[in-house]
Write an enzyme that holds these catalytic residues in place. Structure first.
Site, PDB file in Angstrom:
ATOM      1  N   ALA A 198       9.861  -0.187  -1.717  1.00 48.80           N
ATOM      2  CA  ALA A 198       9.856   1.218  -2.110  1.00 48.80           C
ATOM      3  C   ALA A 198       9.650   2.063  -0.863  1.00 48.80           C
ATOM      4  O   ALA A 198       9.277   1.559   0.191  1.00 48.80           O
ATOM      5  CB  ALA A 198       8.761   1.505  -3.134  1.00 48.80           C
ATOM      6  N   LYS A 199       9.906   3.332  -0.992  1.00 41.38           N
ATOM      7  CA  LYS A 199       9.631   4.275   0.092  1.00 41.38           C
ATOM      8  C   LYS A 199       9.560   5.662  -0.509  1.00 41.38           C
ATOM      9  O   LYS A 199      10.204   5.946  -1.535  1.00 41.38           O
ATOM     10  CB  LYS A 199      10.734   4.236   1.157  1.00 41.38           C
ATOM     11  CG  LYS A 199      10.243   4.638   2.542  1.00 41.38           C
ATOM     12  CD  LYS A 199       9.387   3.545   3.152  1.00 41.38           C
ATOM     13  CE  LYS A 199       8.995   3.878   4.586  1.00 41.38           C
ATOM     14  NZ  LYS A 199       8.284   2.745   5.211  1.00 41.38           N
ATOM     15  N   GLY A 200       8.784   6.532   0.132  1.00 41.15           N
ATOM     16  CA  GLY A 200       8.676   7.900  -0.337  1.00 41.15           C
ATOM     17  C   GLY A 200       8.600   8.850   0.824  1.00 41.15           C
ATOM     18  O   GLY A 200       8.483   8.438   1.983  1.00 41.15           O
TER      19      GLY A 200
END
Length: 419
Positions: free
Chosen positions: A106-108
């Protein structure tokens, strides 16, 4: 058509297709492996110090939920967009699979220029971003971590905001927290230490004496500075470093502990020395034994790869080398030993995993235990990559990514397609 676009996502897709061709993955399986499971875009309004309201765009991309919860950092930077975030999430999936963690990628991030925020505004933005993400994250759904532009303090704000909505303290919702707020010893140093450790493993393979070796570091943030310190402690001369403010060069070797103290106090290497300054555009092509790109994506293109004068290329940043440069590095395989990013910088997510486990168990380890376990996992992944290189006569990046993609593919095929 896809909502994901831009050079970073295109690069991640090209890399995947190279691996998919190598593994002979049928066309109808590829999109399911590559495309993210979920993407969230939110508006983050905050009150500015002058009484006005400003709205910032925030993102979170969860690539893979097959292996367990997703895991990935949160980036606050002007360049953040949905394509960049998606690419970073994809790379995190292959990374976690390669080193054997029970996570998907994931990444944000938030598109923001931090130089234009006050400390109070940064806290407001951090809390608002986490508040908007609460329906989509959780200790067994998606666990956040720091990245470019965020740090232990931002993670503490994330954790506190999530905990207030849950009515209890939930330390395991983020990693990279301060030690006294549920963080783990060794997390701050983990990525840079891992880079230095793997570089030393390669030097052993190549019979390079650390006491006679030199290193160059592009990017002197958390990862680059601790990689520099690790190499310095091994006996290497770190002869050049750079960050967004400039570059320093000393053929006798820079005083890395003093430089780290200066950068921590002032926020950059600017002002450390006027005599040692030089053109930062030259940093990547400096002659050295170990080159560590620890800044941003796509800094080594084809022409730059032709000019590299290092023996070991340790990719501390995510995606620093373009697919065109990979073709050059493949041709120069006997000259340059590449430690690909999904292995080289994986120490951070490995120790983040340890932090998550300790928070869930409420049982914390000594720093020596954290380091021992980190190096054990990195060594196992390193030898797995080398075995694959030898068996298939392929590049180091292809070998590392092939191992990761194979594991993800096997997990998806085992679980099947629901409903």
């Amino acid at each position: 058509m896809t909502v994901y676009s831009g050079p970073v996502f295109d690069m991640a897709a090209k890399q995947f297709n190279v691996i998919a061709d190598h593994l002979g993955i049928p066309g109808d399986e590829r999109e399911r492996l590559l495309m993210p499971k979920r993407a969230i875009t939110v508006s983050c309004p905050i009150h500015r110090d002058d009484g006005t309201i400003a709205v910032f765009e925030g993102y979170r991309v969860q690539h893979l939920l097959t292996m367990g919860p997703t895991k990935g950092g949160t980036r606050f930077a002007p360049s953040v967009d949905i394509g960049e975030v998606a690419a970073l999430a994809i790379w995190m999936s292959w990374k976690c699979a390669l080193v054997g963690l029970p996570y998907g990628g994931a990444k944000g991030g938030v598109t923001v220029d931090l130089s234009k925020l006050s400390p109070r505004e940064l806290e407001s933005l951090s809390r608002r971003y986490m508040q908007e993400m609460i329906p989509f994250v959780g200790p067994h759904t998606d666990v956040m971590a720091p990245d470019m532009g965020t740090n232990e303090q931002v993670m503490a704000w994330f954790m506190d905001t999530y905990s207030m909505y849950q009515g209890q303290t939930v330390t395991e919702i983020v990693t990279g927290k301060p030690v006294f707020s549920g963080g783990t010893l060794g997390r701050r140093e983990a990525t840079g230490r891992g880079v230095a450790h793997l570089a030393r493993r390669v030097m052993d393979v190549l019979s390079i004496d650390p006491g006679k070796a030199t290193a160059v570091i592009q990017g002197f943030g958390n990862v680059g500075s601790y990689a520099a310190l690790g190499l310095h402690q091994m006996g290497l001369k770190v002869i050049a470093v750079s960050d967004h403010t400039g570059a320093l060069h000393d053929p006798r070797g820079l005083d890395i502990p003093a430089l780290m103290t200066h950068a921590t106090k002032h926020g950059s290497i600017a002002g450390f020395s006027t005599e040692l300054q030089f053109d930062p555009k030259q940093i990547l092509t400096f002659a050295c034994d170990v080159l560590v790109p620890a800044a941003i994506e796509r800094v080594i293109d084809g022409p730059t790869a032709e000019k590299l004068k290092c023996r070991v290329l340790a990719e501390a940043a995510n995606g620093p080398t373009t697919p065109e440069a990979d073709l050059v590095l493949e041709r120069r395989r006997d000259e340059i030993f590449l430690i690909p990013d999904i292995l080289c910088n994986s120490g951070g997510v490995v120790v983040s995993y340890f932090e998550w486990v300790q928070d869930l168990q409420q049982l914390f380890w000594e720093e020596e235990e954290v380091m021992r376990r980190e190096y054990q996992i990195l060594d196992r992944a390193f030898h797995t990559m080398l075995a694959r290189v030898k068996a298939d006569n392929i590049s180091h990046r292809t070998a590392a990514m092939a191992v990761g993609v194979e594991k993800v593919r096997a997990a998806k095929n085992t679980r099947g397609l629901f409903p």
